[in-house]
Design an enzyme around this catalytic site. Structure first.
Site, PDB file in Angstrom:
ATOM      1  N   LYS A   1       1.909  -3.317   6.567  1.00  0.00           N
ATOM      2  CA  LYS A   1       2.285  -3.551   5.166  1.00  0.00           C
ATOM      3  C   LYS A   1       3.801  -3.433   4.994  1.00  0.00           C
ATOM      4  O   LYS A   1       4.422  -4.206   4.249  1.00  0.00           O
ATOM      5  CB  LYS A   1       1.569  -2.561   4.253  1.00  0.00           C
TER       6      LYS A   1
ATOM      7  N   TYR B   1      -1.987   0.093   9.854  1.00  0.00           N
ATOM      8  CA  TYR B   1      -2.116  -0.628   8.585  1.00  0.00           C
ATOM      9  C   TYR B   1      -0.858  -0.441   7.735  1.00  0.00           C
ATOM     10  O   TYR B   1      -0.287  -1.411   7.216  1.00  0.00           O
ATOM     11  CB  TYR B   1      -3.349  -0.125   7.843  1.00  0.00           C
TER      12      TYR B   1
ATOM     13  N   SER C   1       0.811  -1.218   0.000  1.00  0.00           N
ATOM     14  CA  SER C   1       0.000   0.000   0.000  1.00  0.00           C
ATOM     15  C   SER C   1       0.844   1.266   0.000  1.00  0.00           C
ATOM     16  O   SER C   1       1.977   1.287   0.524  1.00  0.00           O
ATOM     17  CB  SER C   1      -0.904   0.002   1.241  1.00  0.00           C
TER      18      SER C   1
END
Length: 323
Positions: A153, A149, A125
Protein backbone atom coordinates in the site's frame (compact mmCIF):
# COMPACT_ATOMS: atom_id res chain seq x y z
CA UNK A 1 -19.13 9.55 -17.67
CA UNK A 2 -17.48 6.12 -17.66
CA UNK A 3 -16.55 4.67 -14.26
CA UNK A 4 -14.33 1.63 -13.65
CA UNK A 5 -14.45 -0.23 -10.32
CA UNK A 6 -11.95 -3.02 -9.71
CA UNK A 7 -12.60 -5.33 -6.77
CA UNK A 8 -16.27 -4.55 -7.36
CA UNK A 9 -17.52 -7.82 -5.90
CA UNK A 10 -15.84 -7.39 -2.53
CA UNK A 11 -17.02 -6.09 0.83
CA UNK A 12 -16.34 -2.42 0.06
CA UNK A 13 -16.68 -2.71 -3.71
CA UNK A 14 -20.26 -4.01 -3.66
CA UNK A 15 -21.29 -1.17 -1.31
CA UNK A 16 -19.59 1.36 -3.59
CA UNK A 17 -21.41 0.01 -6.64
CA UNK A 18 -24.78 0.39 -4.89
CA UNK A 19 -23.95 3.92 -3.77
CA UNK A 20 -22.83 5.07 -7.21
CA UNK A 21 -25.83 3.55 -8.96
CA UNK A 22 -28.05 5.32 -6.43
CA UNK A 23 -26.26 8.68 -6.78
CA UNK A 24 -26.14 8.46 -10.58
CA UNK A 25 -23.42 11.08 -10.95
CA UNK A 26 -19.87 12.10 -10.10
CA UNK A 27 -17.80 15.25 -10.52
CA UNK A 28 -15.45 15.13 -13.51
CA UNK A 29 -11.85 16.34 -13.62
CA UNK A 30 -13.05 19.88 -14.39
CA UNK A 31 -15.23 19.98 -11.27
CA UNK A 32 -18.49 19.60 -13.21
CA UNK A 33 -21.14 17.09 -11.97
CA UNK A 34 -21.87 14.57 -14.72
CA UNK A 35 -24.20 11.60 -15.04
CA UNK A 36 -22.64 8.13 -14.87
CA UNK A 37 -23.39 6.70 -18.32
CA UNK A 38 -21.50 3.43 -18.03
CA UNK A 39 -19.98 1.47 -15.16
CA UNK A 40 -17.46 -1.35 -15.66
CA UNK A 41 -17.16 -3.79 -12.75
CA UNK A 42 -14.10 -6.05 -12.51
CA UNK A 43 -13.54 -8.86 -10.02
CA UNK A 44 -13.01 -12.60 -9.81
CA UNK A 45 -16.51 -12.98 -8.36
CA UNK A 46 -19.38 -10.66 -9.30
CA UNK A 47 -23.09 -10.64 -8.56
CA UNK A 48 -25.55 -10.08 -11.41
CA UNK A 49 -26.71 -6.50 -11.98
CA UNK A 50 -29.85 -5.64 -13.92
CA UNK A 51 -28.98 -1.96 -14.40
CA UNK A 52 -28.35 -1.25 -18.09
CA UNK A 53 -25.39 1.01 -17.22
CA UNK A 54 -23.41 -1.90 -15.82
CA UNK A 55 -20.89 -3.98 -17.75
CA UNK A 56 -18.80 -6.70 -16.12
CA UNK A 57 -15.47 -8.44 -16.54
CA UNK A 58 -15.10 -11.50 -14.36
CA UNK A 59 -11.41 -12.14 -13.86
CA UNK A 60 -8.22 -11.33 -11.97
CA UNK A 61 -6.88 -7.76 -12.20
CA UNK A 62 -3.37 -9.17 -12.65
CA UNK A 63 -4.45 -11.07 -15.79
CA UNK A 64 -3.11 -9.39 -18.95
CA UNK A 65 -6.30 -10.21 -20.88
CA UNK A 66 -8.42 -8.47 -18.23
CA UNK A 67 -6.14 -5.41 -18.30
CA UNK A 68 -6.36 -5.21 -22.11
CA UNK A 69 -10.18 -5.20 -21.96
CA UNK A 70 -10.06 -2.41 -19.38
CA UNK A 71 -7.69 -0.38 -21.60
CA UNK A 72 -10.13 -0.64 -24.52
CA UNK A 73 -12.88 0.74 -22.28
CA UNK A 74 -11.10 4.07 -21.49
CA UNK A 75 -12.64 5.12 -18.15
CA UNK A 76 -13.05 8.73 -17.00
CA UNK A 77 -12.79 7.65 -13.35
CA UNK A 78 -11.24 4.62 -11.67
CA UNK A 79 -11.93 3.21 -8.21
CA UNK A 80 -9.15 0.65 -7.80
CA UNK A 81 -10.16 -1.62 -4.90
CA UNK A 82 -8.75 -4.94 -6.12
CA UNK A 83 -6.07 -6.27 -3.76
CA UNK A 84 -4.71 -9.24 -1.86
CA UNK A 85 -5.22 -8.49 1.85
CA UNK A 86 -2.95 -8.91 4.86
CA UNK A 87 -3.12 -12.66 5.51
CA UNK A 88 -3.06 -13.63 1.83
CA UNK A 89 -0.18 -11.25 1.16
CA UNK A 90 1.82 -12.77 4.02
CA UNK A 91 1.19 -16.30 2.73
CA UNK A 92 1.89 -15.52 -0.95
CA UNK A 93 4.19 -12.47 -1.00
CA UNK A 94 5.30 -12.84 -4.63
CA UNK A 95 1.75 -13.14 -5.97
CA UNK A 96 0.59 -10.32 -3.70
CA UNK A 97 3.34 -8.05 -5.02
CA UNK A 98 2.15 -8.80 -8.56
CA UNK A 99 -1.51 -8.11 -7.73
CA UNK A 100 -1.03 -5.16 -5.37
CA UNK A 101 1.82 -3.34 -7.09
CA UNK A 102 2.63 -4.60 -10.61
CA UNK A 103 -1.02 -4.74 -11.72
CA UNK A 104 -1.54 -1.21 -10.39
CA UNK A 105 1.41 0.08 -12.42
CA UNK A 106 0.08 -1.68 -15.53
CA UNK A 107 -3.40 -0.27 -14.97
CA UNK A 108 -2.06 3.28 -14.68
CA UNK A 109 -0.07 2.81 -17.92
CA UNK A 110 -3.18 1.56 -19.71
CA UNK A 111 -5.75 4.14 -18.56
CA UNK A 112 -3.45 7.15 -18.04
CA UNK A 113 -3.63 10.07 -20.45
CA UNK A 114 -1.74 13.34 -20.68
CA UNK A 115 -4.65 14.97 -22.51
CA UNK A 116 -7.52 13.58 -20.40
CA UNK A 117 -6.11 12.16 -17.16
CA UNK A 118 -8.74 10.07 -15.36
CA UNK A 119 -9.44 10.47 -11.67
CA UNK A 120 -7.95 7.46 -9.88
CA UNK A 121 -9.27 6.66 -6.39
CA UNK A 122 -7.35 4.20 -4.24
CA UNK A 123 -8.14 2.81 -0.77
CA UNK A 124 -4.84 2.67 1.09
CA UNK A 125 -4.54 1.44 4.67
CA UNK A 126 -3.57 2.19 8.24
CA UNK A 127 -1.12 -0.68 7.64
CA UNK A 128 1.31 1.72 5.91
CA UNK A 129 2.18 2.88 9.44
CA UNK A 130 4.10 0.65 11.82
CA UNK A 131 6.83 0.37 14.39
CA UNK A 132 6.73 2.60 17.47
CA UNK A 133 3.55 4.60 16.84
CA UNK A 134 2.05 7.49 18.78
CA UNK A 135 -1.43 6.95 20.20
CA UNK A 136 -2.85 9.20 17.48
CA UNK A 137 -1.66 8.92 13.87
CA UNK A 138 -2.16 11.80 11.43
CA UNK A 139 -1.61 12.18 7.68
CA UNK A 140 2.06 13.09 7.86
CA UNK A 141 3.53 10.41 10.10
CA UNK A 142 6.54 8.70 8.51
CA UNK A 143 5.56 5.30 7.13
CA UNK A 144 7.26 2.17 8.47
CA UNK A 145 4.98 -0.70 7.38
CA UNK A 146 5.47 -4.00 9.21
CA UNK A 147 3.57 -6.29 6.81
CA UNK A 148 3.81 -7.11 3.11
CA UNK A 149 0.29 -5.71 2.64
CA UNK A 150 1.22 -2.43 4.33
CA UNK A 151 4.42 -2.23 2.28
CA UNK A 152 2.48 -2.74 -0.95
CA UNK A 153 0.00 0.00 0.00
CA UNK A 154 2.86 2.37 0.79
CA UNK A 155 4.54 1.64 -2.55
CA UNK A 156 1.19 2.12 -4.31
CA UNK A 157 0.72 5.56 -2.75
CA UNK A 158 4.11 6.62 -4.16
CA UNK A 159 3.39 5.16 -7.61
CA UNK A 160 0.05 7.00 -7.73
CA UNK A 161 1.55 10.28 -6.55
CA UNK A 162 4.31 10.04 -9.19
CA UNK A 163 1.84 9.30 -12.00
CA UNK A 164 -0.19 12.30 -10.84
CA UNK A 165 2.94 14.49 -10.89
CA UNK A 166 3.55 13.37 -14.48
CA UNK A 167 -0.03 14.36 -15.39
CA UNK A 168 -1.15 10.86 -16.44
CA UNK A 169 -3.85 10.49 -13.78
CA UNK A 170 -5.37 12.51 -10.92
CA UNK A 171 -4.90 10.14 -7.99
CA UNK A 172 -6.37 10.39 -4.50
CA UNK A 173 -5.57 7.75 -1.86
CA UNK A 174 -7.71 7.35 1.26
CA UNK A 175 -6.07 5.37 4.09
CA UNK A 176 -8.61 3.16 5.87
CA UNK A 177 -8.61 2.05 9.53
CA UNK A 178 -10.43 -1.15 10.61
CA UNK A 179 -13.53 -1.44 8.41
CA UNK A 180 -16.63 -3.00 9.99
CA UNK A 181 -18.68 -5.12 9.75
CA UNK A 182 -17.62 -7.74 7.20
CA UNK A 183 -20.60 -10.08 6.70
CA UNK A 184 -18.48 -13.23 6.68
CA UNK A 185 -17.61 -16.01 6.26
CA UNK A 186 -15.18 -15.67 9.18
CA UNK A 187 -11.44 -15.31 8.56
CA UNK A 188 -8.42 -15.50 10.82
CA UNK A 189 -7.58 -11.80 10.46
CA UNK A 190 -7.44 -9.66 13.57
CA UNK A 191 -9.96 -7.17 12.17
CA UNK A 192 -12.40 -10.00 11.45
CA UNK A 193 -12.09 -11.22 15.04
CA UNK A 194 -13.42 -7.79 15.99
CA UNK A 195 -16.10 -7.89 13.29
CA UNK A 196 -17.24 -11.27 14.59
CA UNK A 197 -18.22 -9.69 17.90
CA UNK A 198 -20.93 -7.72 16.08
CA UNK A 199 -21.70 -10.34 13.45
CA UNK A 200 -22.31 -13.14 15.95
CA UNK A 201 -24.12 -11.03 18.53
CA UNK A 202 -26.56 -9.69 15.93
CA UNK A 203 -27.18 -13.25 14.70
CA UNK A 204 -28.08 -14.30 18.26
CA UNK A 205 -24.96 -16.41 18.75
CA UNK A 206 -22.95 -16.32 21.97
CA UNK A 207 -19.82 -14.18 21.66
CA UNK A 208 -16.42 -14.40 23.32
CA UNK A 209 -14.59 -11.08 23.03
CA UNK A 210 -10.88 -11.94 22.53
CA UNK A 211 -9.57 -8.64 23.91
CA UNK A 212 -9.67 -6.79 27.22
CA UNK A 213 -12.71 -4.62 27.85
CA UNK A 214 -10.56 -1.47 27.95
CA UNK A 215 -8.66 -2.20 24.71
CA UNK A 216 -9.28 0.60 22.21
CA UNK A 217 -9.16 0.47 18.41
CA UNK A 218 -9.83 2.85 15.47
CA UNK A 219 -12.83 1.72 13.40
CA UNK A 220 -15.02 2.92 10.54
CA UNK A 221 -18.19 1.61 8.90
CA UNK A 222 -18.17 0.47 5.29
CA UNK A 223 -20.79 3.20 4.69
CA UNK A 224 -18.33 5.86 5.87
CA UNK A 225 -15.61 4.33 3.67
CA UNK A 226 -17.82 4.52 0.58
CA UNK A 227 -18.89 8.08 1.40
CA UNK A 228 -15.22 8.99 1.86
CA UNK A 229 -14.16 7.44 -1.45
CA UNK A 230 -16.90 9.34 -3.31
CA UNK A 231 -16.09 12.60 -1.49
CA UNK A 232 -12.39 12.42 -2.24
CA UNK A 233 -13.25 11.65 -5.87
CA UNK A 234 -15.53 14.67 -6.18
CA UNK A 235 -13.35 17.28 -4.45
CA UNK A 236 -11.45 19.61 -6.77
CA UNK A 237 -7.69 19.34 -7.13
CA UNK A 238 -7.37 22.95 -6.00
CA UNK A 239 -9.02 22.14 -2.68
CA UNK A 240 -6.63 19.23 -2.10
CA UNK A 241 -3.74 21.64 -2.72
CA UNK A 242 -1.42 19.00 -4.14
CA UNK A 243 -2.16 16.35 -1.48
CA UNK A 244 -2.66 12.87 -2.94
CA UNK A 245 -3.11 10.73 0.21
CA UNK A 246 -4.97 11.31 3.48
CA UNK A 247 -6.29 9.27 6.41
CA UNK A 248 -9.98 8.45 6.75
CA UNK A 249 -10.73 9.64 10.31
CA UNK A 250 -11.74 6.81 12.63
CA UNK A 251 -14.06 6.40 15.57
CA UNK A 252 -12.01 5.14 18.54
CA UNK A 253 -13.88 2.60 20.66
CA UNK A 254 -13.06 0.15 23.44
CA UNK A 255 -14.33 -3.41 23.53
CA UNK A 256 -16.62 -2.29 26.37
CA UNK A 257 -17.97 0.46 24.10
CA UNK A 258 -18.72 -2.13 21.39
CA UNK A 259 -20.60 -4.38 23.81
CA UNK A 260 -22.55 -1.45 25.27
CA UNK A 261 -23.52 -0.26 21.77
CA UNK A 262 -24.74 -3.75 20.86
CA UNK A 263 -26.89 -3.88 23.99
CA UNK A 264 -28.39 -0.48 23.16
CA UNK A 265 -29.03 -1.31 19.50
CA UNK A 266 -30.08 -4.97 19.33
CA UNK A 267 -33.26 -6.36 20.88
CA UNK A 268 -32.06 -8.07 24.09
CA UNK A 269 -34.19 -11.12 23.33
CA UNK A 270 -32.22 -11.71 20.13
CA UNK A 271 -28.76 -10.85 21.41
CA UNK A 272 -26.27 -13.63 22.07
CA UNK A 273 -24.47 -13.87 25.40
CA UNK A 274 -21.27 -11.78 25.46
CA UNK A 275 -18.26 -12.69 27.61
CA UNK A 276 -14.60 -11.60 27.72
CA UNK A 277 -11.66 -14.01 27.34
CA UNK A 278 -8.58 -12.00 26.25
CA UNK A 279 -6.12 -13.72 23.93
CA UNK A 280 -2.57 -12.58 24.83
CA UNK A 281 -1.24 -12.97 21.28
CA UNK A 282 -4.11 -11.01 19.79
CA UNK A 283 -3.85 -8.39 22.53
CA UNK A 284 -0.16 -7.83 21.74
CA UNK A 285 -0.99 -7.24 18.05
CA UNK A 286 -3.79 -4.79 18.79
CA UNK A 287 -1.74 -2.97 21.43
CA UNK A 288 0.78 -2.14 18.68
CA UNK A 289 -1.89 -0.33 16.66
CA UNK A 290 -2.60 3.39 17.03
CA UNK A 291 -5.60 4.27 19.17
CA UNK A 292 -6.60 7.26 17.07
CA UNK A 293 -6.55 7.88 13.31
CA UNK A 294 -7.05 11.48 12.19
CA UNK A 295 -6.57 13.81 9.23
CA UNK A 296 -6.08 17.56 9.08
CA UNK A 297 -7.41 17.59 5.48
CA UNK A 298 -10.41 15.26 5.68
CA UNK A 299 -12.86 17.68 7.29
CA UNK A 300 -12.05 20.37 4.71
CA UNK A 301 -13.15 18.05 1.90
CA UNK A 302 -16.26 16.65 3.60
CA UNK A 303 -14.84 13.38 4.95
CA UNK A 304 -15.59 12.36 8.54
CA UNK A 305 -15.70 9.43 10.94
CA UNK A 306 -18.84 7.64 12.10
CA UNK A 307 -20.66 9.48 14.88
CA UNK A 308 -21.15 6.40 17.10
CA UNK A 309 -20.66 2.66 17.19
CA UNK A 310 -24.44 2.28 17.31
CA UNK A 311 -24.59 3.72 13.79
CA UNK A 312 -22.06 1.10 12.64
CA UNK A 313 -24.21 -1.67 14.13
CA UNK A 314 -27.38 -0.23 12.56
CA UNK A 315 -25.74 -0.01 9.15
CA UNK A 316 -24.62 -3.63 9.42
CA UNK A 317 -28.14 -4.77 10.31
CA UNK A 318 -29.56 -2.80 7.37
CA UNK A 319 -26.94 -4.29 5.04
CA UNK A 320 -28.14 -7.81 5.81
CA UNK A 321 -31.22 -7.02 3.74
CA UNK A 322 -29.00 -6.22 0.73
CA UNK A 323 -27.07 -9.48 0.86
Amino acid sequence: MRVLITGAGGFIGSELVRALLSAGRLTDRHGIPRAIDRMLLVDSHLRTHSDSKVEQIQGDISDDAVLRRIADWQPDSVFHLAAMLTSAAANEPDRALHVNVSALAQLIALVGSQTAPPKFIFPSSIAVFGGALPDVVDDDLVQHPQTSYGTHKSIAELILADATRRGEIAARSLRLPIVLVHPGPPTSSVSDRVAAIVRDAVAGRDVTVPLKSETRIPVVSVAAVVAGLISIHNVTSAKLNGITAINLPALTVSMADIVAALKRTVDPSGLGKITFAPDATLEAIVDSWPKGFVSRTASTVGISSDDSFESIVRHYIESLGNA
